[in-house]
Scaffold this motif. Structure first.
Motif, short mmCIF file in Angstrom:
data_model
loop_
_atom_site.label_atom_id
_atom_site.label_comp_id
_atom_site.label_asym_id
_atom_site.label_seq_id
_atom_site.Cartn_x
_atom_site.Cartn_y
_atom_site.Cartn_z
N ALA A 117 -59.97 -33.72 28.85
CA ALA A 117 -58.75 -33.47 28.07
C ALA A 117 -57.51 -33.98 28.78
N ALA A 118 -57.58 -34.16 30.10
CA ALA A 118 -56.44 -34.71 30.84
C ALA A 118 -56.13 -36.14 30.42
N ALA A 119 -57.08 -36.80 29.76
CA ALA A 119 -56.88 -38.18 29.31
C ALA A 119 -56.08 -38.26 28.02
N LEU A 120 -55.71 -37.12 27.44
CA LEU A 120 -55.15 -37.13 26.09
C LEU A 120 -53.63 -37.02 25.96
N PRO A 121 -52.95 -36.12 26.66
CA PRO A 121 -51.55 -35.85 26.28
C PRO A 121 -50.62 -37.06 26.29
N GLU A 122 -50.64 -37.84 27.35
CA GLU A 122 -49.70 -38.96 27.45
C GLU A 122 -49.99 -40.02 26.39
N VAL A 123 -51.25 -40.41 26.24
CA VAL A 123 -51.55 -41.48 25.28
C VAL A 123 -51.36 -40.99 23.83
N ALA A 124 -51.77 -39.78 23.55
CA ALA A 124 -51.62 -39.27 22.19
C ALA A 124 -50.15 -39.15 21.82
N ALA A 125 -49.34 -38.63 22.74
CA ALA A 125 -47.91 -38.49 22.47
C ALA A 125 -47.22 -39.85 22.35
N THR A 126 -47.59 -40.79 23.21
CA THR A 126 -46.98 -42.11 23.17
C THR A 126 -47.33 -42.85 21.89
N VAL A 127 -48.61 -42.87 21.55
CA VAL A 127 -49.04 -43.61 20.36
C VAL A 127 -48.52 -42.96 19.10
N TRP A 128 -48.67 -41.64 18.98
CA TRP A 128 -48.24 -41.01 17.73
C TRP A 128 -46.74 -41.15 17.54
N SER A 129 -45.95 -40.95 18.59
CA SER A 129 -44.50 -41.01 18.44
C SER A 129 -44.02 -42.42 18.10
N ASN A 130 -44.62 -43.44 18.70
CA ASN A 130 -44.15 -44.80 18.48
C ASN A 130 -44.75 -45.46 17.25
N VAL A 131 -46.05 -45.37 17.09
CA VAL A 131 -46.71 -46.07 15.98
C VAL A 131 -46.49 -45.36 14.65
N PHE A 132 -46.43 -44.04 14.67
CA PHE A 132 -46.37 -43.31 13.41
C PHE A 132 -45.00 -42.66 13.15
N MET A 133 -44.40 -42.01 14.14
CA MET A 133 -43.12 -41.35 13.92
C MET A 133 -41.96 -42.34 13.88
N VAL A 134 -42.03 -43.42 14.66
CA VAL A 134 -40.95 -44.40 14.70
C VAL A 134 -41.26 -45.62 13.83
N ALA A 135 -42.43 -46.24 14.02
CA ALA A 135 -42.77 -47.46 13.29
C ALA A 135 -43.41 -47.20 11.93
N HIS A 136 -43.82 -45.98 11.67
CA HIS A 136 -44.32 -45.57 10.36
C HIS A 136 -45.46 -46.46 9.85
N LEU A 137 -46.47 -46.64 10.70
CA LEU A 137 -47.65 -47.38 10.27
C LEU A 137 -48.29 -46.68 9.07
N ARG A 138 -48.63 -47.49 8.05
CA ARG A 138 -49.19 -46.93 6.82
C ARG A 138 -50.59 -47.48 6.57
N PRO A 139 -51.38 -46.78 5.76
CA PRO A 139 -52.70 -47.29 5.40
C PRO A 139 -52.61 -48.68 4.79
N GLY A 140 -53.54 -49.54 5.19
CA GLY A 140 -53.56 -50.89 4.67
C GLY A 140 -52.73 -51.88 5.45
N GLU A 141 -51.86 -51.41 6.32
CA GLU A 141 -51.05 -52.31 7.14
C GLU A 141 -51.84 -52.78 8.36
N THR A 142 -51.30 -53.81 9.03
CA THR A 142 -51.94 -54.36 10.22
C THR A 142 -51.15 -53.98 11.46
N LEU A 143 -51.83 -53.39 12.42
CA LEU A 143 -51.25 -53.04 13.72
C LEU A 143 -51.79 -53.99 14.77
N LEU A 144 -50.90 -54.60 15.54
CA LEU A 144 -51.29 -55.39 16.71
C LEU A 144 -51.03 -54.57 17.96
#
Length: 328
Positions: A117-144
């Motif tokens: 579980a120590a592998a989770l907090p930093e990556v989960a918080a970083t990815v969710w905040s940037n890809v979804f909360m800020v960049a608003h990735l949506r279904p059907g879109e392409t993420l690089l």
């Protein structure tokens, strides 16, 4: 207690396992007996003297941990001594004990091993905040995702696929790309041999990537803008390729695109707490269902953190590197 200290900045040998005072949980904090921590690029920068902890944070490296609560600070509710938790830290994870604000604390997800579980907090918080909360990735879109085989990358692939996005990754070599494919990546690009701009364009019929998650920075800035789709969003979270680059505003305007850059460590507690709350709501159920999982390359004894840093700097790993605290 013992912790990894940095008496003088330098190479991996600068990390010293030494006896230090026990932390005391303050208002709204809990004391966690650390079972494991994880290694992040920020820890390497701190060791080198380039990334000091925020004021008031622990001086020891380590931005996340997993363990058990052993004491509650004043005003703490909703948590109990003995709870198995993982947490996002401003520092102090490379230690036997650490004080964690409850707003940055998460229960260990169902079905996930406490140490992993120590592998989770930093990556989960970083990815969710940037890809979804800020960049608003949506279904059907392409993420690089640049660095698809990294800790950040392996989490980004899984979360993007879980919401129905298409994922392109860059990574160095067939072994890393094969691992990205196993996690769900659709478009595999060896940055050593291929031009990611052209590869993404070809794979998207010329449209480009709707969202780009970038750990490289200046070196990729112009190419990232060229790889973006109309209304694309570039989220910069690292500077491995430099901090200063030239931005073609004309290209950005023509695509009606956006560039954001964020860091996590120095954010105010309220912002971190909001991100952690979103992670618990959206990511933790996926972990409990087994749709998303921590990707751990290997675990190294915490007193041997220098070995872990050498591995991190070599980039000869996939996913996260963990540090195991000595058992009492």
């Amino acid at each position: 207690m013992y912790a990894i200290t940095i008496p003088e900045p330098g190479g991996p040998e600068a990390l010293v396992w030494a006896e230090v005072p026990d932390p005391v949980p303050g208002e709204g904090e809990v004391l966690v007996e650390v079972v494991s921590s994880a290694v992040n690029r920020a820890d390497v920068l701190q060791r080198q003297g380039f990334y000091n902890p925020p004021p008031g944070a622990s001086p020891y490296p380590g931005l996340e941990c997993a363990g058990r609560i052993t004491a509650l600070g004043p005003g703490v509710t909703g948590w109990s001594v003995g709870d198995e938790v993982c947490g996002l830290l401003a520092g102090g994870g490379y230690a036997e004990k650490v004080a964690v604000p409850t707003g940055q604390l998460l229960p260990v997800p169902d079905g996930v091993d406490l140490a992993e579980a120590a592998a989770l907090p930093e990556v989960a918080a970083t990815v969710w905040s940037n890809v979804f909360m800020v960049a608003h990735l949506r279904p059907g879109e392409t993420l690089l995702v640049h660095g698809g085989s990294s800790g950040i990358g392996t989490m980004a692939i899984q979360l993007a696929k879980a919401v129905g996005a298409r994922v392109a990754v860059t990574a160095g070599g067939p072994e890393k790309l094969a691992r990205c494919k196993e996690l769900g990546a659709d478009i595999l690009i060896d940055y050593r041999e291929q031009d990611f701009v052209e590869e993404v364009r070809q794979a998207t019929d010329g449209a480009g990537a709707d969202v780009i998650l970038d750990i490289v920075g200046a070196k990729y800035l112009d190419r990232n803008v060229r790889a973006l789709a109309v209304n694309g969003r570039l989220a910069i979270i690292g500077l491995q390729g430099g901090a200063k680059g030239e931005l073609n505003l004309s290209a950005l305007l023509s695509k009606r695109a956006a560039v954001t850059a964020t860091s996590l460590r120095a954010r105010p507690l309220a912002e971190k707490s909001a991100i952690i709350a979103a992670v618990r709501e959206h990511v933790w159920p996926l972990l409990a269902e087994g749709v998303v999982k921590p990707i751990v390359d290997r675990t190294i004894p915490m007193p041997d953190a220098a070995e872990a840093h050498r591995l991190m700097e070599s980039s000869n790993h996939i996913g996260k590197i963990l540090l195991a605290a000595p058992k009492a």
